[in-house]
Design an enzyme around this catalytic site. Structure first.
Site, PDB file in Angstrom:
ATOM      1  N   GLY A   7       0.794  -1.223   0.028  1.00  0.00           N
ATOM      2  CA  GLY A   7      -0.050  -0.006   0.001  1.00  0.00           C
ATOM      3  C   GLY A   7       0.932   1.151   0.031  1.00  0.00           C
ATOM      4  O   GLY A   7       1.792   1.222  -0.503  1.00  0.00           O
ATOM      5  N   GLU A   8       0.364   2.406   0.574  1.00  0.00           N
ATOM      6  CA  GLU A   8       0.899   3.578   0.858  1.00  0.00           C
ATOM      7  C   GLU A   8       1.470   4.252  -0.786  1.00  0.00           C
ATOM      8  O   GLU A   8       2.643   4.943  -0.740  1.00  0.00           O
ATOM      9  CB  GLU A   8       1.928   3.680   1.744  1.00  0.00           C
ATOM     10  CG  GLU A   8       3.368   2.810   1.481  1.00  0.00           C
ATOM     11  CD  GLU A   8       4.185   2.691   2.730  1.00  0.00           C
ATOM     12  OE1 GLU A   8       5.419   2.773   2.395  1.00  0.00           O
ATOM     13  OE2 GLU A   8       3.775   2.466   3.783  1.00  0.00           O
ATOM     14  N   GLY A   9       0.841   3.700  -1.657  1.00  0.00           N
ATOM     15  CA  GLY A   9       1.334   4.283  -3.033  1.00  0.00           C
ATOM     16  C   GLY A   9       2.474   3.580  -3.584  1.00  0.00           C
ATOM     17  O   GLY A   9       3.129   4.239  -4.648  1.00  0.00           O
TER      18      GLY A   9
END
Length: 341
Positions: free
Chosen positions: A306-308
């Protein structure tokens, strides 16, 4: 005179009807130049398609990526009380601090690829409602959160990569997919941050309970978003819409970020034509979702952070595609003979 009362969601629906389409003249300009570059036509594969995609949505005959931006939206979820995550909700605040200190994986990826980076705290200390027994958000706050996401690109960018952070949000994303596409919860639920077998059972049970609780209200995609979604998903949906209106191409991150695109796609498939899938998440159902959205991911690295992070890595490829198209020499400039026929 109509007696109908406009709802906040009606504003979103009206906005969608005003979205610009692709610039076909810009695409043709890219194709014309590509035929003149010092390489066999088609030899750069999807890099050539990426240049066309950029041109279509930037509406520029010479697409460029000079101000790429990664936006990460952080939120918390009431459903974590059902034991659906391997990590406690305290991690949300701690990760925000880690982002600010430059210590997260996404910080290093952005630095390596020359990407701007912003994190948005969506009331991280105030979880949304537990979707197994309540609405995640009311309509007004859902639309307000979408509007907040729309403002994320106010500083200007020419390529937007979106991501998220929030303990419990793979459960929320799985619930969204179950509501949109049907089928058993087991199909859509994965291990997220790494839950064990018992944790996986709790995730499945939570999704099933949420669908049962909201079963009469999940026909409208925006209702799905507010009832079983999350603030970060609403904000990402808003950012996607704002980017379309401002002709900014979007790179989607993984399983959770794609849920925001899936909501918009369910309203109208063309709503996410300016979006590209950055990567294929290791969360098993992601490939199914991307297939339904008609998206082929740029990368498949087995990532599930996640987190881009996946979107940021893909943004590096997009930057390269733009640079190759813009800066390669033509046959005439390089004095290279063209093919005979």
């Amino acid at each position: 005179m109509s007696d109908a009362v406009s709802s906040p969601f009606d504003d979103i629906r009206r906005l969608i009807t005003t979205m610009p389409g692709p610039d076909e003249a810009a695409v043709e300009a890219v194709r014309t130049r590509d035929r003149q570059l010092t390489k066999p036509t088609g030899s750069l594969g999807r890099l050539e398609w990426i240049a066309e995609w950029l041109a279509a949505w930037q509406a520029k005959p010479t697409p460029s990526v000079d101000r790429p931006l990664v936006c990460v939206f952080a939120a918390s979820h009431g459903v974590t009380a059902k034991g659906v995550s391997a990590f406690p909700s305290d991690v949300n605040r701690q990760m925000l601090e880690n982002f600010a200190a430059g210590g997260a994986a996404i910080n290093q990826i952005c630095a390596a690829y020359g990407l701007g980076f912003k994190v948005f705290d969506l009331a991280i200390d105030m979880p949304t409602g537990d979707i197994t027994e309540a609405d995640a958000m009311d309509e007004k706050s859902c639309v307000a959160t979408m509007a907040f996401g729309m403002e994320a690109i106010a500083g200007g960018t020419d390529l937007l990569a979106i991501g998220e952070m929030g303990i419990g949000n793979t459960t929320v994303a799985a619930t969204i997919y179950t509501a949109l596409y049907g089928g058993p919860a087991e199909h859509w639920v994965g291990r997220g941050t790494g839950v064990d077998d018992e944790g996986l059972k709790r995730k499945v049970a939570a999704v099933e309970a949420a669908i049962a609780h909201h079963s009469d209200t999940l026909k409208d995609p925006l209702e799905v978003l507010r009832r079983v979604g999350g603030r970060e998903i609403a904000a990402m949906a808003g950012a996607i819409l704002a980017a379309r209106l401002q002709r900014i191409p979007v790179v989607l991150d993984g399983y959770v970020a794609t849920a925001a695109a899936a909501i918009l796609h369910a309203i109208h498939p063309s709503t996410i034509d300016h979006c590209i899938a950055g990567h294929l998440s290791a969360e098993g159902a992601h490939q199914d979702v991307l297939g339904r959205l008609g998206k082929i991911p740029l990368l498949a690295l087995g990532m599930r952070l996640g987190e881009g992070s996946g979107a940021a890595l893909a943004a590096g490829l997009v930057k390269a595609a733009a640079a190759v198209h813009r800066d390669m020499a033509t046959f005439g400039q390089a004095g290279v003979s063209e093919r005979l026929s």
